[in-house]
Design a protein around this motif. Structure first.
Motif, PDB file in Angstrom:
ATOM      1  N   HIS A 155      37.838  37.921  48.773  1.00 21.36           N
ATOM      2  CA  HIS A 155      38.343  37.368  47.517  1.00 21.36           C
ATOM      3  C   HIS A 155      39.603  36.522  47.682  1.00 21.36           C
ATOM      4  CE1 HIS A 155      35.541  39.330  44.844  1.00 21.36           C
ATOM      5  NE2 HIS A 155      35.663  40.440  45.578  1.00 21.36           N
ATOM      6  N   VAL A 156      40.110  36.396  48.891  1.00 28.88           N
ATOM      7  CA  VAL A 156      41.378  35.697  49.107  1.00 28.88           C
ATOM      8  C   VAL A 156      41.318  34.260  48.590  1.00 28.88           C
ATOM      9  CG1 VAL A 156      43.051  34.901  50.814  1.00 28.88           C
ATOM     10  CG2 VAL A 156      42.032  37.171  51.035  1.00 28.88           C
ATOM     11  N   PHE A 157      40.218  33.559  48.819  1.00 33.14           N
ATOM     12  CA  PHE A 157      40.116  32.160  48.386  1.00 33.14           C
ATOM     13  C   PHE A 157      39.146  31.980  47.219  1.00 33.14           C
ATOM     14  CE2 PHE A 157      41.490  32.035  52.796  1.00 33.14           C
ATOM     15  CZ  PHE A 157      42.635  31.255  52.678  1.00 33.14           C
ATOM     16  N   ASP A 158      38.754  33.080  46.584  1.00 33.61           N
ATOM     17  CA  ASP A 158      37.879  33.010  45.413  1.00 33.61           C
ATOM     18  C   ASP A 158      38.763  32.735  44.199  1.00 33.61           C
ATOM     19  OD1 ASP A 158      36.004  33.189  43.445  1.00 33.61           O
ATOM     20  OD2 ASP A 158      35.427  35.271  43.867  1.00 33.61           O
ATOM     21  N   LEU A 159      38.930  31.475  43.885  1.00 35.72           N
ATOM     22  CA  LEU A 159      39.843  31.073  42.815  1.00 35.72           C
ATOM     23  C   LEU A 159      39.126  30.847  41.490  1.00 35.72           C
ATOM     24  CD1 LEU A 159      42.052  28.614  44.888  1.00 35.72           C
ATOM     25  CD2 LEU A 159      42.472  31.033  44.366  1.00 35.72           C
ATOM     26  N   THR A 160      37.853  31.230  41.407  1.00 35.19           N
ATOM     27  CA  THR A 160      37.122  31.087  40.159  1.00 35.19           C
ATOM     28  C   THR A 160      37.528  32.185  39.191  1.00 35.19           C
ATOM     29  OG1 THR A 160      35.274  32.368  41.010  1.00 35.19           O
ATOM     30  CG2 THR A 160      35.129  29.973  41.238  1.00 35.19           C
ATOM     31  N   PRO A 161      37.675  31.837  37.915  1.00 35.87           N
ATOM     32  CA  PRO A 161      38.070  32.862  36.915  1.00 35.87           C
ATOM     33  C   PRO A 161      36.994  33.908  36.700  1.00 35.87           C
ATOM     34  CG  PRO A 161      37.988  30.658  35.916  1.00 35.87           C
ATOM     35  CD  PRO A 161      37.596  30.524  37.338  1.00 35.87           C
ATOM     36  N   HIS A 197      41.522  36.992  41.305  1.00 30.49           N
ATOM     37  CA  HIS A 197      41.022  38.260  41.853  1.00 30.49           C
ATOM     38  C   HIS A 197      42.115  38.904  42.711  1.00 30.49           C
ATOM     39  CE1 HIS A 197      37.035  37.042  40.484  1.00 30.49           C
ATOM     40  NE2 HIS A 197      37.319  35.853  40.985  1.00 30.49           N
ATOM     41  N   ALA A 198      43.321  38.964  42.161  1.00 37.50           N
ATOM     42  CA  ALA A 198      44.482  39.421  42.931  1.00 37.50           C
ATOM     43  C   ALA A 198      44.322  40.837  43.468  1.00 37.50           C
ATOM     44  CB  ALA A 198      45.749  39.316  42.079  1.00 37.50           C
ATOM     45  N   ALA A 199      43.872  41.773  42.644  1.00 33.46           N
ATOM     46  CA  ALA A 199      43.767  43.167  43.095  1.00 33.46           C
ATOM     47  C   ALA A 199      42.807  43.288  44.279  1.00 33.46           C
ATOM     48  CB  ALA A 199      43.311  44.057  41.941  1.00 33.46           C
ATOM     49  N   LEU A 232      50.385  37.136  44.727  1.00 28.26           N
ATOM     50  CA  LEU A 232      51.445  38.121  44.913  1.00 28.26           C
ATOM     51  C   LEU A 232      50.788  39.496  44.962  1.00 28.26           C
ATOM     52  CD1 LEU A 232      53.901  36.718  42.217  1.00 28.26           C
ATOM     53  CD2 LEU A 232      53.915  36.257  44.671  1.00 28.26           C
ATOM     54  N   CYS A 233      51.273  40.362  45.853  1.00 31.59           N
ATOM     55  CA  CYS A 233      50.604  41.651  46.034  1.00 31.59           C
ATOM     56  C   CYS A 233      51.456  42.861  45.691  1.00 31.59           C
ATOM     57  CB  CYS A 233      50.077  41.759  47.468  1.00 31.59           C
ATOM     58  SG  CYS A 233      48.654  40.679  47.748  1.00 31.59           S
ATOM     59  N   ASP A 234      52.598  42.684  45.080  1.00 33.43           N
ATOM     60  CA  ASP A 234      53.437  43.847  44.759  1.00 33.43           C
ATOM     61  C   ASP A 234      54.094  43.656  43.401  1.00 33.43           C
ATOM     62  OD1 ASP A 234      54.689  46.292  45.053  1.00 33.43           O
ATOM     63  OD2 ASP A 234      56.364  45.458  46.189  1.00 33.43           O
TER      64      ASP A 234
END
Length: 141
Positions: free
Chosen positions: A135-141, A72-74, A63-65
């Motif tokens: 970072h769109v598909f970088d799902l690593t914590p 890595h949402a931001a 989510l972006c808003d």
């Protein structure tokens, strides 16, 4: 007789949970999957490691808003904003990736600025995927 290690059992359990979640998501009505309430820019992103039919799947709702729901949402939202929501237009990072074949399939579905997004691409490994998609598909914590 087969014996499973604790790690294999854990991977199997996570894989079955992910598969069940994907089946349930596919069974939901299309209208319900159109948009999370109150969000204009969002993507459901997933990465399948290994062969597409039997691989390990990880996913998140980006989510972006405001940016949330993703490790890595931001950063991912900033990259999507700068590319106009087009994952293909995210600038490729200059990194050295190993020449190792460990396929990773990236899939994104959602909405960006009122336009539907449906993206799928298979990369030779996760290093190449992250270099090409930020970072769109970088799902690593």
């Amino acid at each position: 007789m087969n014996h499973l290690t604790k790690a294999a059992t854990t991977r199997l359990r996570h894989g079955l949970t992910a598969a069940a979640a994907l089946l349930l998501a596919g069974a939901a009505p299309a209208a319900a999957a159109d948009r999370p309430t109150g969000q204009s820019d969002w993507l459901s992103v997933s990465v399948t490691h290994g062969e597409a039919r039997s691989g390990n799947v990880r996913g998140a709702l980006l989510l972006c808003d405001p940016p949330q729901g993703h490790a890595h949402a931001a950063e991912a939202c900033a990259q999507l904003r700068s590319s106009g929501g087009d994952i293909h237009r995210i600038p490729q990072r200059d990194v050295f990736c190993p020449m190792l074949y460990a396929p990773a399939t990236a899939h994104a579905r959602g909405q960006w600025k009122g336009h539907r997004v449906d993206y799928t691409e298979t990369f030779s490994n996760t290093c190449e995927m992250n270099a090409r998609t930020g970072h769109v598909f970088d799902l690593t914590p």
